[in-house]
Write an enzyme that holds these catalytic residues in place. Sequence first.
Site, PDB file in Angstrom:
ATOM      1  N   TYR A  89       2.992   9.909  -0.351  1.00  0.00           N
ATOM      2  CA  TYR A  89       3.981   9.480   0.710  1.00  0.00           C
ATOM      3  C   TYR A  89       5.505   9.611  -0.120  1.00  0.00           C
ATOM      4  O   TYR A  89       6.338   9.535   0.415  1.00  0.00           O
ATOM      5  CB  TYR A  89       3.891   7.878   0.803  1.00  0.00           C
ATOM      6  CG  TYR A  89       2.628   7.360   1.530  1.00  0.00           C
ATOM      7  CD1 TYR A  89       1.826   8.312   2.277  1.00  0.00           C
ATOM      8  CD2 TYR A  89       2.220   5.952   1.397  1.00  0.00           C
ATOM      9  CE1 TYR A  89       0.566   7.714   2.772  1.00  0.00           C
ATOM     10  CE2 TYR A  89       0.855   5.725   2.098  1.00  0.00           C
ATOM     11  CZ  TYR A  89       0.281   6.632   2.568  1.00  0.00           C
ATOM     12  OH  TYR A  89      -0.818   6.229   3.361  1.00  0.00           O
ATOM     13  N   HIS A 145      -7.735   9.503  -1.854  1.00  0.00           N
ATOM     14  CA  HIS A 145      -7.181   9.585  -0.720  1.00  0.00           C
ATOM     15  C   HIS A 145      -7.825  10.199   0.457  1.00  0.00           C
ATOM     16  O   HIS A 145      -8.178   9.483   1.490  1.00  0.00           O
ATOM     17  CB  HIS A 145      -5.881  10.289  -0.563  1.00  0.00           C
ATOM     18  CG  HIS A 145      -4.778   9.791   0.402  1.00  0.00           C
ATOM     19  ND1 HIS A 145      -3.355   9.736   0.123  1.00  0.00           N
ATOM     20  CD2 HIS A 145      -4.959   9.469   1.693  1.00  0.00           C
ATOM     21  CE1 HIS A 145      -2.752   9.248   1.183  1.00  0.00           C
ATOM     22  NE2 HIS A 145      -3.513   9.160   2.131  1.00  0.00           N
ATOM     23  N   ASP A 175       0.721  -1.288  -0.103  1.00  0.00           N
ATOM     24  CA  ASP A 175       0.101   0.011  -0.120  1.00  0.00           C
ATOM     25  C   ASP A 175       0.979   1.294  -0.155  1.00  0.00           C
ATOM     26  O   ASP A 175       1.831   1.447   0.987  1.00  0.00           O
ATOM     27  CB  ASP A 175      -0.846   0.050   1.318  1.00  0.00           C
ATOM     28  CG  ASP A 175      -1.887   1.221   1.183  1.00  0.00           C
ATOM     29  OD1 ASP A 175      -2.962   1.074   0.757  1.00  0.00           O
ATOM     30  OD2 ASP A 175      -1.622   2.236   1.843  1.00  0.00           O
ATOM     31  N   LYS A 225      -2.803   5.904  -4.206  1.00  0.00           N
ATOM     32  CA  LYS A 225      -3.729   6.858  -3.776  1.00  0.00           C
ATOM     33  C   LYS A 225      -3.567   8.331  -4.457  1.00  0.00           C
ATOM     34  O   LYS A 225      -2.380   8.743  -4.474  1.00  0.00           O
ATOM     35  CB  LYS A 225      -4.074   6.956  -2.289  1.00  0.00           C
ATOM     36  CG  LYS A 225      -3.913   5.788  -1.464  1.00  0.00           C
ATOM     37  CD  LYS A 225      -4.090   6.034   0.084  1.00  0.00           C
ATOM     38  CE  LYS A 225      -3.737   4.777   0.819  1.00  0.00           C
ATOM     39  NZ  LYS A 225      -2.377   4.498   1.028  1.00  0.00           N
TER      40      LYS A 225
HETATM   41  N1  LIG Z   1      -5.450   6.345   3.552  1.00  0.00           N
HETATM   42  C1  LIG Z   1      -4.948   7.047   4.812  1.00  0.00           C
HETATM   43  O1  LIG Z   1      -5.326   8.334   4.632  1.00  0.00           O
HETATM   44  C2  LIG Z   1      -3.972   6.450   5.476  1.00  0.00           C
HETATM   45  C3  LIG Z   1      -3.420   7.031   6.575  1.00  0.00           C
HETATM   46  C4  LIG Z   1      -2.579   6.573   7.475  1.00  0.00           C
HETATM   47  C5  LIG Z   1      -1.945   5.133   7.113  1.00  0.00           C
HETATM   48  N2  LIG Z   1      -2.305   4.761   6.052  1.00  0.00           N
HETATM   49  C6  LIG Z   1      -1.719   3.380   5.372  1.00  0.00           C
HETATM   50  O2  LIG Z   1      -1.748   2.529   6.548  1.00  0.00           O
HETATM   51  C7  LIG Z   1      -0.434   2.044   6.850  1.00  0.00           C
HETATM   52  C8  LIG Z   1      -0.378   1.772   8.325  1.00  0.00           C
HETATM   53  O3  LIG Z   1      -0.598   2.700   9.132  1.00  0.00           O
HETATM   54  P1  LIG Z   1       0.453   3.642   9.831  1.00  0.00           P
HETATM   55  O4  LIG Z   1       1.708   3.621   9.004  1.00  0.00           O
HETATM   56  O5  LIG Z   1      -0.026   4.944  10.020  1.00  0.00           O
HETATM   57  O6  LIG Z   1       0.598   2.744  11.263  1.00  0.00           O
HETATM   58  P2  LIG Z   1       0.753   1.466  11.764  1.00  0.00           P
HETATM   59  O7  LIG Z   1       0.986   0.472  10.945  1.00  0.00           O
HETATM   60  O8  LIG Z   1      -0.527   1.343  12.840  1.00  0.00           O
HETATM   61  O9  LIG Z   1       2.044   1.804  12.752  1.00  0.00           O
HETATM   62  C9  LIG Z   1       3.356   1.834  12.192  1.00  0.00           C
HETATM   63  C10 LIG Z   1       4.315   2.223  13.306  1.00  0.00           C
HETATM   64  O10 LIG Z   1       4.132   0.972  14.287  1.00  0.00           O
HETATM   65  C11 LIG Z   1       5.667   0.318  14.332  1.00  0.00           C
HETATM   66  N3  LIG Z   1       5.493  -1.165  14.378  1.00  0.00           N
HETATM   67  C12 LIG Z   1       5.154  -1.932  13.163  1.00  0.00           C
HETATM   68  N4  LIG Z   1       5.186  -3.114  13.528  1.00  0.00           N
HETATM   69  C13 LIG Z   1       5.097  -3.174  14.681  1.00  0.00           C
HETATM   70  C14 LIG Z   1       5.420  -4.334  15.651  1.00  0.00           C
HETATM   71  N5  LIG Z   1       5.215  -5.564  15.228  1.00  0.00           N
HETATM   72  N6  LIG Z   1       5.515  -4.051  17.017  1.00  0.00           N
HETATM   73  C15 LIG Z   1       5.687  -2.805  17.383  1.00  0.00           C
HETATM   74  N7  LIG Z   1       5.784  -1.660  16.645  1.00  0.00           N
HETATM   75  C16 LIG Z   1       5.639  -2.059  15.412  1.00  0.00           C
HETATM   76  C17 LIG Z   1       6.225   1.014  13.197  1.00  0.00           C
HETATM   77  O11 LIG Z   1       7.900   0.983  13.509  1.00  0.00           O
HETATM   78  P3  LIG Z   1       8.924   0.871  12.453  1.00  0.00           P
HETATM   79  O12 LIG Z   1       8.382   1.167  11.311  1.00  0.00           O
HETATM   80  O13 LIG Z   1      10.022   1.638  13.149  1.00  0.00           O
HETATM   81  O14 LIG Z   1       9.151  -0.699  12.692  1.00  0.00           O
HETATM   82  C18 LIG Z   1       5.670   2.132  12.832  1.00  0.00           C
HETATM   83  O15 LIG Z   1       6.257   3.197  13.827  1.00  0.00           O
HETATM   84  C19 LIG Z   1       0.312   3.089   6.442  1.00  0.00           C
HETATM   85  O16 LIG Z   1       1.736   2.722   6.162  1.00  0.00           O
HETATM   86  C20 LIG Z   1      -0.217   3.534   4.999  1.00  0.00           C
HETATM   87  O17 LIG Z   1       0.087   2.733   4.003  1.00  0.00           O
HETATM   88  C21 LIG Z   1      -3.268   5.295   5.207  1.00  0.00           C
END
Ligand SMILES: NC(=O)c1ccc[n+]([C@@H]2O[C@H](COP(=O)([O-])OP(=O)(O)OC[C@H]3O[C@@H](n4cnc5c(N)ncnc54)[C@H](OP(=O)(O)O)[C@@H]3O)[C@@H](O)[C@H]2O)c1
Length: 280
Positions: free
Chosen positions: A49, A106, A44, A74
């Site tokens: 990004y 998005h 994704d 997106k």
């Molecule tokens: N459509 C939208 O508006 C929107 C908004 C936000 C996100 N997204 C998408 O959704 C994805 C996920 O959301 P997100 O990136 O915001 O947050 P997330 O996946 O909830 O959290 C990512 C964070 O958690 C840490 N992490 C990952 N795996 C872990 C584990 N097993 N144990 C402990 N910590 C862990 C990562 O650290 P490290 O990377 O340092 O390991 C990073 O700091 C995004 O990357 C993006 O593709 C979409």
Amino acid sequence: MKKVKLHNGYEMPLFGLGTFKTENGQTAYDTVKYALEIGYRHIDTAQMYGNEDSIGDAIRDSKIDRKDLFITTKQRFHSSVENMQKFFDESLEKLKTDYVDLYLIHWPNHDAKINAQTWALFEKIYASGKAKAIGISNFQIHHIEDLLKTAKIIPMVNQVECHPGLTQVPLNKYLKTKNIQLESYGPFMKGGIFEGLWKEKLGEIAKKHDKSIAQIVIAWGLSRNIVMIPKSVTPSRIKDNYDAQFIELTEEELLEIDALNRGNRVYTDPDNSPWGPYKA
Ligand SMILES: NC(=O)c1ccc[n+]([C@@H]2O[C@H](COP(=O)([O-])OP(=O)(O)OC[C@H]3O[C@@H](n4cnc5c(N)ncnc54)[C@H](OP(=O)(O)O)[C@@H]3O)[C@@H](O)[C@H]2O)c1
């Protein structure tokens, strides 16, 4: 890897890799390359990004058959139809592919007419075969109701903030009536699942399964048939998150996690986002 059939018949893997804040260059390249090596097939990303280029390089170098991959991107923001077509073409170029599997709006604009105009272009892109599925992100029920007044194609996916603190049950109930697949972002609640009441209950369940809290949250979402795309740039976490697909939670445990919902939004509220104004 479990897949879900979207309403147009196209299959989407329930589990994938998020890449928000995965820096373009070596980090994005190494992260995606490693993820693909250990079995991820769904990535994704988003124009916002700024990492499509390195992700495209990693995908190309993985030598995995394109048809075995599922790539989502997106649209950066709403603009003129001409600009938006350009945004899409640039994505394909950066990702080094002839098509994306899923193309998402998005964020909804605060003006329904603008969302309708953008969606009409998405329908054209879908008809061209360059996006195998089209959808929306951060759309509330009222945004979707407005969109459906002029849409010829019902969106296939809605990607929204969703985790144990914000389970999105009412939205998902509505989406099911329209055959729109719910996709979660921010599964770890910006670290909130590792604190307070969430840590306490999720930690208890994690201990029983000898798994981590993060893994339990991924397993919960997948068991609820929600697409989960946790982000990590850390190899050990990328692997742990991948392995979470194979955890089986009991119905009782799933209900205990459902009960942790507090309507706790930690990302931007779509009704008050700064991404509303029309940018020509
Ligand atoms: N459509 C939208 O508006 C929107 C908004 C936000 C996100 N997204 C998408 O959704 C994805 C996920 O959301 P997100 O990136 O915001 O947050 P997330 O996946 O909830 O959290 C990512 C964070 O958690 C840490 N992490 C990952 N795996 C872990 C584990 N097993 N144990 C402990 N910590 C862990 C990562 O650290 P490290 O990377 O340092 O390991 C990073 O700091 C995004 O990357 C993006 O593709 C979409």
